[in-house]
Design an enzyme around this catalytic site. Structure first.
Site, PDB file in Angstrom:
ATOM      1  N   LYS A 104       0.825  -1.221   0.000  1.00 18.56           N
ATOM      2  CA  LYS A 104       0.000   0.000   0.000  1.00 18.56           C
ATOM      3  C   LYS A 104       0.856   1.267   0.000  1.00 18.56           C
ATOM      4  CE  LYS A 104      -3.906  -2.162   2.462  1.00 18.56           C
ATOM      5  NZ  LYS A 104      -3.306  -3.433   2.933  1.00 18.56           N
TER       6      LYS A 104
ATOM      7  N   THR B  80     -10.830  -1.437   4.532  1.00 24.33           N
ATOM      8  CA  THR B  80     -12.073  -2.062   5.001  1.00 24.33           C
ATOM      9  C   THR B  80     -12.291  -1.864   6.497  1.00 24.33           C
ATOM     10  OG1 THR B  80     -10.879  -4.165   5.122  1.00 24.33           O
ATOM     11  CG2 THR B  80     -12.301  -3.835   3.218  1.00 24.33           C
TER      12      THR B  80
ATOM     13  N   ARG C 117      -7.497 -14.768   8.313  1.00 23.92           N
ATOM     14  CA  ARG C 117      -7.723 -15.551   9.532  1.00 23.92           C
ATOM     15  C   ARG C 117      -8.653 -16.764   9.389  1.00 23.92           C
ATOM     16  NH1 ARG C 117      -8.210 -10.112  12.986  1.00 23.92           N
ATOM     17  NH2 ARG C 117      -8.888  -9.455  10.916  1.00 23.92           N
TER      18      ARG C 117
END
Length: 225
Positions: free
Chosen positions: A60, A114, A206
């Site tokens: 990013k 998010t 996860r």
């Protein structure tokens, strides 16, 4: 090829390798982010690439155009399949990022994390409508010539409708039977719903990496697709 990229967000390279090897047959690639990169650097990315899956390098990048261009040039030897930059860095930064990337690398612009919602947007001086913000940045990314965007499953349908040949990365997907794994993700959808809405790849962390049997978890998600 499975559209699932498994997010190996750990500084522990042996753990990352062990999970990647277990799920290798049921995922399409490996996502390595800041946590992994800060601990293991380019050498660690090379080691993960030896497992034989495409690498999504999720750093990013967000800085002045020249700095981002030079940073991506420094990453060229890694030849990642996908690389992320922040759309909010602006048109010139996006153009320089794409120009600096290896030919086969998809440069994908992050529209809105998010973990953020409307209140968070308002607090940093933006319009409090996540959908509007994502669509504005998707339009910028397309016009700047990058390959696609990262957006939540809630926005991908509209983004895909506006950008037919865009490449859409959807993080924060959670299987329908998932338990409370998404405390820091505020906008989440199931893998099947995200694909149906136009996602090109799905990033799953996860629900696979923290499962008792990661291979079984990856297989179960793949089966829903």
């Amino acid at each position: 090829m499975s559209p699932i990229y498994v997010a190996l967000d750990t500084p522990d390279i042996e753990r990352a390798k062990a999970i990647a090897k277990r799920v290798r047959a049921h995922v399409g690639g490996i996502k390595l982010g800041l946590e992994f990169f800060m601990a293991n650097g380019r050498h660690g990315v090379h080691e993960m690439a030896e497992i034989g899956l495409p690498i999504f390098l999720d750093l990013k990048l967000h800085d002045i155009p020249n700095t981002v261009g030079k940073a991506i040039q420094a990453l060229r030897p890694l030849d990642p399949a996908i690389l992320t930059v922040h759309a909010a860095g602006g048109r010139a930064m996006l153009e320089d990022a794409k120009a600096a990337a290896p030919t086969g690398t998809k440069v994908v612009a992050v529209t809105m994390l998010t973990s953020l919602d409307g209140n968070d947007l308002r607090s940093i001086g933006l319009s409090p409508d996540p959908h509007e913000q994502v669509m504005r940045l998707a339009d910028l990314a397309r016009s700047a010539g990058v390959d696609g965007i990262v957006c939540s499953g809630e926005e991908v349908r509209a983004a895909h409708a506006a950008w037919k040949d865009g490449f859409f990365v959807v993080p924060g997907v959670r299987p329908a039977n998932g338990n409370g794994h998404h405390a820091d993700q505020k906008r989440v959808v199931t893998p099947r719903a995200a694909l149906d809405a136009g996602a090109s790849i799905l990033v799953v962390g996860r629900p696979i990496t923290q499962a008792e049997d990661p291979d079984h978890a990856a297989r179960a998600i793949e089966a829903t697709l």
